[in-house]
Design a protein around this motif. Sequence first.
Motif, short mmCIF file in Angstrom:
data_model
loop_
_atom_site.label_atom_id
_atom_site.label_comp_id
_atom_site.label_asym_id
_atom_site.label_seq_id
_atom_site.Cartn_x
_atom_site.Cartn_y
_atom_site.Cartn_z
N LYS A 1 0.82 -1.23 0.00
CA LYS A 1 0.00 0.00 0.00
C LYS A 1 0.85 1.27 0.00
O LYS A 1 0.43 2.32 0.52
CB LYS A 1 -0.97 0.02 1.20
N ILE A 2 2.06 1.19 -0.57
CA ILE A 2 2.92 2.36 -0.64
C ILE A 2 2.42 3.29 -1.74
O ILE A 2 2.14 2.86 -2.86
CB ILE A 2 4.38 1.95 -0.92
N THR A 3 2.27 4.56 -1.42
CA THR A 3 1.80 5.56 -2.37
C THR A 3 2.96 6.03 -3.24
O THR A 3 4.01 6.40 -2.72
CB THR A 3 1.19 6.75 -1.61
N PHE A 4 2.76 6.02 -4.56
CA PHE A 4 3.78 6.51 -5.49
C PHE A 4 3.21 7.68 -6.29
O PHE A 4 2.08 7.62 -6.78
CB PHE A 4 4.20 5.41 -6.47
N ILE A 5 4.03 8.73 -6.44
CA ILE A 5 3.68 9.87 -7.29
C ILE A 5 4.85 10.10 -8.24
O ILE A 5 5.97 10.36 -7.81
CB ILE A 5 3.43 11.14 -6.44
N PHE A 6 4.56 9.99 -9.53
CA PHE A 6 5.59 10.13 -10.55
C PHE A 6 5.46 11.46 -11.28
O PHE A 6 4.35 11.91 -11.57
CB PHE A 6 5.45 9.03 -11.61
N SER A 7 6.59 12.05 -11.61
CA SER A 7 6.64 13.10 -12.63
C SER A 7 7.29 12.46 -13.84
O SER A 7 8.38 11.90 -13.73
CB SER A 7 7.49 14.27 -12.14
N THR A 8 6.62 12.47 -14.99
CA THR A 8 7.15 11.66 -16.09
C THR A 8 6.71 12.15 -17.46
O THR A 8 5.67 12.79 -17.62
CB THR A 8 6.71 10.19 -15.90
N HIS A 9 7.56 11.82 -18.47
CA HIS A 9 7.20 11.94 -19.87
C HIS A 9 6.91 10.56 -20.46
O HIS A 9 6.50 10.45 -21.61
CB HIS A 9 8.37 12.53 -20.68
N ASP A 10 7.21 9.53 -19.70
CA ASP A 10 7.25 8.16 -20.22
C ASP A 10 5.84 7.55 -20.30
O ASP A 10 5.18 7.38 -19.27
CB ASP A 10 8.14 7.32 -19.30
#
Length: 227
Positions: A194-203
Amino acid sequence: MKIIEIKNLHKIYNGSSVSVHAVNGIDMSIEEGEFTAIVGPSGSGKTTLLNIIGGLDDATEGSVEIEGVKINELSSRKLTDFRMKNIGFVFQAYNLIPVLTAKENVEFIMHLQGSKKADRDARTSELLKAVGLGEMMDRRPSKLSGGQQQRVAVARALASKPKFVLADEPTANLDSHSTENLLDIMEQLNKEEKITFIFSTHDQRVVNKARRVITIEDGKIISDIRK
């Protein structure tokens, strides 16, 4: 449960001849357990937004609350302590310490927190096995591929059991196989722990995996889609 609440967020960079409104009145929240991608063209403000959420940059106006704590009101020392205990970071350039082994890189933050050696050893071993590097924990970064270094960076980000992980372009320097491997690992950690991930991405591969996609242009949210 809501873990991040952002209200009326602005960031203005004042240059010698022009001011840049990098973040322009953003309101958003992140729920526990989300797997969110923040996307937009270069210069859209997504990395600035991530840096402000992580307490690496100051907002010009507005607030960021993490589980009720307004991080923009903390002193520099308290912010550093809060960040170390609550936020994991994964950077495009890995940012591993070259003279330390994979194991030593992962346990470094736990050492700063004063964790006992037995606890550090157990947690580090668990995380490196989880990212498929249990047999490589004694290698230094120069002896690891780019994909392996980024997996060490993910393990390091999780070492302190943070509330959430901020990942800024984590796949930018990786080949397709390494990217798929890394994303599968992070998705598994998200679902099982249940780990929260927030990405900044172009991919686009990251976007395809994300269950929420926030699009930013000119410092403003123009769409917010939950899949």
